[in-house]
Design a protein around this motif. Structure first.
Motif, short mmCIF file in Angstrom:
data_model
loop_
_atom_site.label_atom_id
_atom_site.label_comp_id
_atom_site.label_asym_id
_atom_site.label_seq_id
_atom_site.Cartn_x
_atom_site.Cartn_y
_atom_site.Cartn_z
N ASN A 195 -0.43 -81.92 35.69
CA ASN A 195 -1.82 -82.19 35.82
C ASN A 195 -1.78 -83.04 37.15
O ASN A 195 -1.40 -84.15 37.15
CB ASN A 195 -2.35 -82.82 34.51
CG ASN A 195 -3.84 -82.73 34.89
OD1 ASN A 195 -4.36 -83.72 35.50
ND2 ASN A 195 -4.60 -81.72 34.63
N ARG B 180 2.97 -81.99 32.35
CA ARG B 180 2.51 -80.55 32.52
C ARG B 180 2.12 -80.15 33.93
O ARG B 180 1.51 -79.21 34.10
CB ARG B 180 1.52 -80.23 31.25
CG ARG B 180 1.86 -80.45 30.02
CD ARG B 180 0.68 -80.30 28.91
NE ARG B 180 1.24 -80.48 27.77
CZ ARG B 180 0.30 -80.68 26.55
NH1 ARG B 180 -1.19 -80.70 26.88
NH2 ARG B 180 0.70 -80.83 25.43
N GLY C 19 -1.83 -77.01 24.75
CA GLY C 19 -1.05 -77.07 25.90
C GLY C 19 -2.12 -77.36 27.20
O GLY C 19 -1.75 -77.15 28.25
N ASP C 20 -3.19 -77.66 26.96
CA ASP C 20 -4.28 -78.08 27.98
C ASP C 20 -3.93 -79.38 28.69
O ASP C 20 -3.96 -80.45 27.87
CB ASP C 20 -5.70 -77.76 27.48
CG ASP C 20 -6.79 -78.00 28.58
OD1 ASP C 20 -7.01 -79.08 29.07
OD2 ASP C 20 -7.42 -76.85 28.72
N SER C 21 -3.48 -79.12 29.77
CA SER C 21 -3.01 -80.54 30.61
C SER C 21 -4.61 -81.56 30.75
O SER C 21 -4.36 -82.63 31.08
CB SER C 21 -2.59 -80.23 31.93
OG SER C 21 -3.16 -79.70 32.73
N SER D 242 -5.58 -80.18 23.70
CA SER D 242 -4.03 -80.68 24.24
C SER D 242 -3.13 -80.04 23.51
O SER D 242 -1.99 -79.56 23.96
CB SER D 242 -3.99 -82.08 24.43
OG SER D 242 -2.94 -82.64 24.76
#
Length: 225
Positions: free
Chosen positions: A100, A98, A62-64, A59
């Motif tokens: 998701n 973001r 930037g990993d949603s 995360s």
């Protein structure tokens, strides 16, 4: 490769080992994947603390999806992690910010249920619609259900069928069964037993427990007609 059995026999323990090596080198997808494996207890022992560790690293890059999964873990707790609704909502907010779709849908459910935050049906509909627009089949099903029952929106069977179809075409078995029912009864759609049979059959193939019984009933109606 080991995770999906592509080019080698499927071996989740070996997949976890390679994901860990890549995750330790900062590879974001590997950090997310090993976090999921700890979350689900696949290839490694179930360990939500370890899951959060790796998902948080993903995360941070930037990993949603990783952020959404952390939110889900805190909302339910278990396996060494205490339930923390405020922290869960915070992470879902990060993920939904973001874009998701899973986080948007989960937040929509939170507002729909009104147990963690004050009930806000219009906000739930807005979030479900955003998630559905991004391909979340369960959010599309939720919208179909709301339109069918007049929950937070004016009852609209045609709109219900539209959203059920979106989810059904994405393989969501509950939506397939609901769409089949609407075809069988002519609710919001022109009656069509052939279409009803098709969607009940797909729902049954997808593991829906009630669909086989419904499929038999439609088969009987088709044989009579």
């Amino acid at each position: 490769m080991y995770d999906f059995g592509e080019g080698a026999a499927r071996d989740l323990v070996e997949a976890a080992r390679w994901y860990t090596l890549a995750a330790e080198n900062g590879e974001v997808q590997a950090q997310r994947n090993i976090g999921i494996m700890y979350q689900q207890g696949q290839g490694v022992a179930l360990d939500l603390t370890a899951a959060i560790h790796w998902l948080r690293l993903a995360s941070d890059q930037g990993d949603s999806e990783a952020a959404a999964r952390i939110g889900g873990i805190y909302l339910t707790g278990g396996a060494g992690v205490n339930r923390d609704e405020a922290e869960g909502l915070r992470w879902l907010g990060v993920a939904s910010g973001r874009g998701n779709p899973v986080a948007l849908r989960m937040l929509g459910s939170v507002y729909r249920e009104g147990q963690i935050v004050p009930k806000n049906s219009s906000e739930a509909i807005r979030l479900f619609r955003q998630a559905s627009d991004q391909g979340d089949s369960q959010a599309a099903f939720n919208l179909g259900y709301c339109y069918y029952n007049g929950e937070a929106v004016q009852r609209d069977y045609a709109a219900a069928a539209q959203y059920y179809r979106i989810a059904a075409e994405q393989g969501y078995d509950k939506a397939q069964r609901s769409l089949a029912f609407m075809y069988s009864m002519g609710i919001g759609l022109r009656p069509d037993l052939t279409q009803a049979y098709k969607w009940y059959a797909l729902a049954a193939e997808g593991g829906n427990q009630g669909a086989p019984r419904d499929l038999d009933k439609i088969a009987q109606r088709l044989s009579i007609e």
